[in-house]
Scaffold this motif. Structure first.
Motif, PDB file in Angstrom:
ATOM      1  N   VAL A  80      53.678  44.082  29.152  1.00  0.00           N
ATOM      2  CA  VAL A  80      53.600  43.614  30.535  1.00  0.00           C
ATOM      3  C   VAL A  80      53.657  44.804  31.501  1.00  0.00           C
ATOM      4  N   ALA A  81      54.504  45.786  31.197  1.00  0.00           N
ATOM      5  CA  ALA A  81      54.599  46.976  32.042  1.00  0.00           C
ATOM      6  C   ALA A  81      53.262  47.713  32.084  1.00  0.00           C
ATOM      7  N   TYR A  82      52.617  47.842  30.931  1.00  0.00           N
ATOM      8  CA  TYR A  82      51.326  48.527  30.875  1.00  0.00           C
ATOM      9  C   TYR A  82      50.263  47.747  31.648  1.00  0.00           C
ATOM     10  N   LEU A  83      50.177  46.441  31.419  1.00  0.00           N
ATOM     11  CA  LEU A  83      49.174  45.633  32.112  1.00  0.00           C
ATOM     12  C   LEU A  83      49.422  45.623  33.616  1.00  0.00           C
ATOM     13  N   THR A  84      50.681  45.663  34.015  1.00  0.00           N
ATOM     14  CA  THR A  84      51.005  45.743  35.444  1.00  0.00           C
ATOM     15  C   THR A  84      50.581  47.096  36.008  1.00  0.00           C
ATOM     16  N   TYR A  85      50.767  48.143  35.223  1.00  0.00           N
ATOM     17  CA  TYR A  85      50.391  49.487  35.667  1.00  0.00           C
ATOM     18  C   TYR A  85      48.884  49.593  35.890  1.00  0.00           C
ATOM     19  N   ILE A  86      48.084  49.043  34.977  1.00  0.00           N
ATOM     20  CA  ILE A  86      46.626  49.131  35.147  1.00  0.00           C
ATOM     21  C   ILE A  86      46.116  48.094  36.151  1.00  0.00           C
ATOM     22  N   SER A  87      47.057  47.351  36.753  1.00  0.00           N
ATOM     23  CA  SER A  87      46.723  46.413  37.822  1.00  0.00           C
ATOM     24  C   SER A  87      47.278  46.880  39.163  1.00  0.00           C
ATOM     25  N   THR A  88      47.794  48.114  39.217  1.00  0.00           N
ATOM     26  CA  THR A  88      48.344  48.673  40.442  1.00  0.00           C
ATOM     27  C   THR A  88      47.341  48.555  41.592  1.00  0.00           C
ATOM     28  N   ASP A  89      47.821  48.112  42.737  1.00  0.00           N
ATOM     29  CA  ASP A  89      47.028  47.984  43.970  1.00  0.00           C
ATOM     30  C   ASP A  89      46.097  46.775  43.994  1.00  0.00           C
ATOM     31  N   VAL A  90      46.063  45.982  42.921  1.00  0.00           N
ATOM     32  CA  VAL A  90      45.320  44.721  42.977  1.00  0.00           C
ATOM     33  C   VAL A  90      46.264  43.680  43.573  1.00  0.00           C
ATOM     34  N   PRO A  91      45.928  43.084  44.713  1.00  0.00           N
ATOM     35  CA  PRO A  91      46.847  42.170  45.395  1.00  0.00           C
ATOM     36  C   PRO A  91      47.214  40.960  44.545  1.00  0.00           C
ATOM     37  N   ILE A  92      48.496  40.645  44.517  1.00  0.00           N
ATOM     38  CA  ILE A  92      48.966  39.454  43.810  1.00  0.00           C
ATOM     39  C   ILE A  92      48.331  38.207  44.418  1.00  0.00           C
ATOM     40  N   GLY A  93      47.770  37.377  43.570  1.00  0.00           N
ATOM     41  CA  GLY A  93      47.155  36.143  44.037  1.00  0.00           C
ATOM     42  C   GLY A  93      45.684  36.278  44.359  1.00  0.00           C
ATOM     43  N   ILE A  94      45.096  37.432  44.063  1.00  0.00           N
ATOM     44  CA  ILE A  94      43.662  37.593  44.302  1.00  0.00           C
ATOM     45  C   ILE A  94      42.903  36.526  43.520  1.00  0.00           C
ATOM     46  N   LYS A  95      41.896  35.947  44.141  1.00  0.00           N
ATOM     47  CA  LYS A  95      41.192  34.824  43.517  1.00  0.00           C
ATOM     48  C   LYS A  95      40.146  35.270  42.504  1.00  0.00           C
ATOM     49  N   GLU A  96      39.477  36.368  42.793  1.00  0.00           N
ATOM     50  CA  GLU A  96      38.427  36.838  41.903  1.00  0.00           C
ATOM     51  C   GLU A  96      38.555  38.334  41.676  1.00  0.00           C
ATOM     52  N   ARG A  97      38.118  38.780  40.492  1.00  0.00           N
ATOM     53  CA  ARG A  97      38.056  40.207  40.171  1.00  0.00           C
ATOM     54  C   ARG A  97      36.594  40.521  39.834  1.00  0.00           C
ATOM     55  N   PRO A  98      35.802  40.878  40.843  1.00  0.00           N
ATOM     56  CA  PRO A  98      34.363  41.067  40.635  1.00  0.00           C
ATOM     57  C   PRO A  98      34.025  42.130  39.599  1.00  0.00           C
ATOM     58  N   TRP A  99      34.931  43.047  39.351  1.00  0.00           N
ATOM     59  CA  TRP A  99      34.660  44.093  38.363  1.00  0.00           C
ATOM     60  C   TRP A  99      34.794  43.585  36.928  1.00  0.00           C
ATOM     61  N   VAL A 100      35.296  42.379  36.759  1.00  0.00           N
ATOM     62  CA  VAL A 100      35.433  41.776  35.432  1.00  0.00           C
ATOM     63  C   VAL A 100      34.240  40.859  35.195  1.00  0.00           C
ATOM     64  N   ILE A 101      33.349  41.277  34.302  1.00  0.00           N
ATOM     65  CA  ILE A 101      32.170  40.481  33.969  1.00  0.00           C
ATOM     66  C   ILE A 101      32.491  39.626  32.741  1.00  0.00           C
ATOM     67  N   LYS A 102      32.306  38.344  32.872  1.00  0.00           N
ATOM     68  CA  LYS A 102      32.661  37.428  31.794  1.00  0.00           C
ATOM     69  C   LYS A 102      31.701  37.568  30.623  1.00  0.00           C
ATOM     70  N   ASN A 103      32.251  37.705  29.436  1.00  0.00           N
ATOM     71  CA  ASN A 103      31.437  37.792  28.224  1.00  0.00           C
ATOM     72  C   ASN A 103      31.084  36.386  27.755  1.00  0.00           C
ATOM     73  N   SER A 104      30.051  35.832  28.344  1.00  0.00           N
ATOM     74  CA  SER A 104      29.663  34.467  27.971  1.00  0.00           C
ATOM     75  C   SER A 104      28.184  34.264  28.272  1.00  0.00           C
ATOM     76  N   LEU A 105      27.503  33.606  27.357  1.00  0.00           N
ATOM     77  CA  LEU A 105      26.107  33.233  27.558  1.00  0.00           C
ATOM     78  C   LEU A 105      25.993  31.722  27.386  1.00  0.00           C
ATOM     79  N   GLN A 106      25.468  31.090  28.398  1.00  0.00           N
ATOM     80  CA  GLN A 106      25.311  29.645  28.357  1.00  0.00           C
ATOM     81  C   GLN A 106      23.859  29.285  28.018  1.00  0.00           C
ATOM     82  N   ASN A 107      23.641  28.050  27.598  1.00  0.00           N
ATOM     83  CA  ASN A 107      22.299  27.557  27.265  1.00  0.00           C
ATOM     84  C   ASN A 107      21.594  28.465  26.260  1.00  0.00           C
ATOM     85  N   LEU A 108      22.334  28.826  25.237  1.00  0.00           N
ATOM     86  CA  LEU A 108      21.774  29.712  24.222  1.00  0.00           C
ATOM     87  C   LEU A 108      20.716  29.007  23.373  1.00  0.00           C
TER      88      LEU A 108
END
Length: 303
Positions: free
Chosen positions: A156-184
């Motif tokens: 948890v400490a590590y994951l919190t560290y790599i989340s430094t400066d990301v506001p608590i409660g942010i709704k979206e993280r645009p830099w995170v691209i979902k690994n999913s393909l629909q209608n394959l």
């Protein structure tokens, strides 16, 4: 011995077959919303943050907190050897979340800012500890960590560290691209096997047993993720393969060059192989509305 369940593939059929990261346990960690108000996301911050660069491990603070962060980083990258009593396969967190969750494969940057969060697979609100333990039970085919253990605190400490400066409660993280393909498209398993031997077997082994947790994790067999893991769904597996594989040019195929059909073929072939079972899988999505490609039967679908 882990029970292996035989699978049959046919995307678009009622189930991916009769068998192809998360439920969690309780936690004594304060909810993320208990953090100081100045760390809470404002309405402007909800949309303003488009990219995010996590702090370097070279900037980890000194003292007990820094040591815990460093331990968390080690556990992310050496999970199977550092926590042998909790990991039942030959994978590490970095097998899917590359570079300790900081690269583009499946980023964990900012993850502590969005928890607690409702998880439809579990049918309940989950803490970050729940999320971590879900991965241990499914993707690691192992046992959960004690919520108050040094190891859990370190992760948890590590994951919190790599989340430094990301506001608590942010709704979206645009830099995170979902690994999913629909209608394959319907997977061609024969072509998937051909592509696998051509471009995947060097790192993952001709028999899928892998060459190492980060160099080429096991993709099927007793040392791979179990049927309940997120990667057990063909939409997720195909999406991950299309975006990230191969890591370098292999067999004439370059990273990011696979078509949807090729990604579906590879995912279908891989997920048609035996892997460990997950006994609690029938209790997933207890409130219904499970994705169409869940490869096993659910209690909620029988109600």
């Amino acid at each position: 011995m882990f029970k292996l369940k035989k699978m049959k593939i046919g995307y678009g059929l009622p189930l991916l077959a009769t068998a192809l990261l998360l439920s969690g346990c309780g936690s004594d960690k304060p909810a993320a919303t208990d953090k100081p108000k100045e760390n809470q996301a404002t309405s402007g911050e909800q949309t303003a943050m488009k990219t995010y660069e996590p702090p370097s491990m070279e900037k980890v603070p000194e003292g007990p907190l820094g040591e815990s962060i460093k331990l968390g980083f080690k556990l992310m990258n050496e999970t199977n050897t550092a926590l042998p009593n909790n990991v039942g396969d030959n994978l590490a967190c970095s097998s899917c979340h590359g570079t300790g969750g900081t690269d583009s494969t499946s980023p964990l940057t900012g993850v502590t800012a969005v928890y607690p969060a409702y998880n439809p697979r579990a049918g309940t609100v989950m803490t970050i500890e729940d999320r971590i333990n879900g991965c241990f039970k499914r993707s690691m085919n192992g046992k959960p960590l004690q919520a108050n253990s040094d190891e859990m605190r370190a992760m948890v400490a590590y994951l919190t560290y790599i989340s430094t400066d990301v506001p608590i409660g942010i709704k979206e993280r645009p830099w995170v691209i979902k690994n999913s393909l629909q209608n394959l498209p319907t997977p061609n398993l024969a072509n998937g096997e051909k592509l696998y031997q051509q471009s995947c077997s060097t790192c993952h082994g001709a028999d899928g047993s892998g060459t190492g947790p980060t160099s080429g994790p096991a993709l099927w067999g007793s040392k791979s993720f179990n049927i309940g893991a997120g990667m057990g769904r063909i939409s997720t597996a195909a999406g991950y393969i299309k975006r990230n594989m191969p890591l370098g040019e292999m067999g004439g195929i370059k990273q990011g060059s696979l078509t949807d059909q090729q990604a579906a073929d590879l995912a279908g072939f891989i997920l048609s192989k035996d892997r460990p079972d997950f006994a609690d899988k029938v209790n997933d999505w207890p409130l219904g509305n499970a994705p169409a490609d869940v490869p096993y039967e659910l209690k909620s679908s029988k109600k």
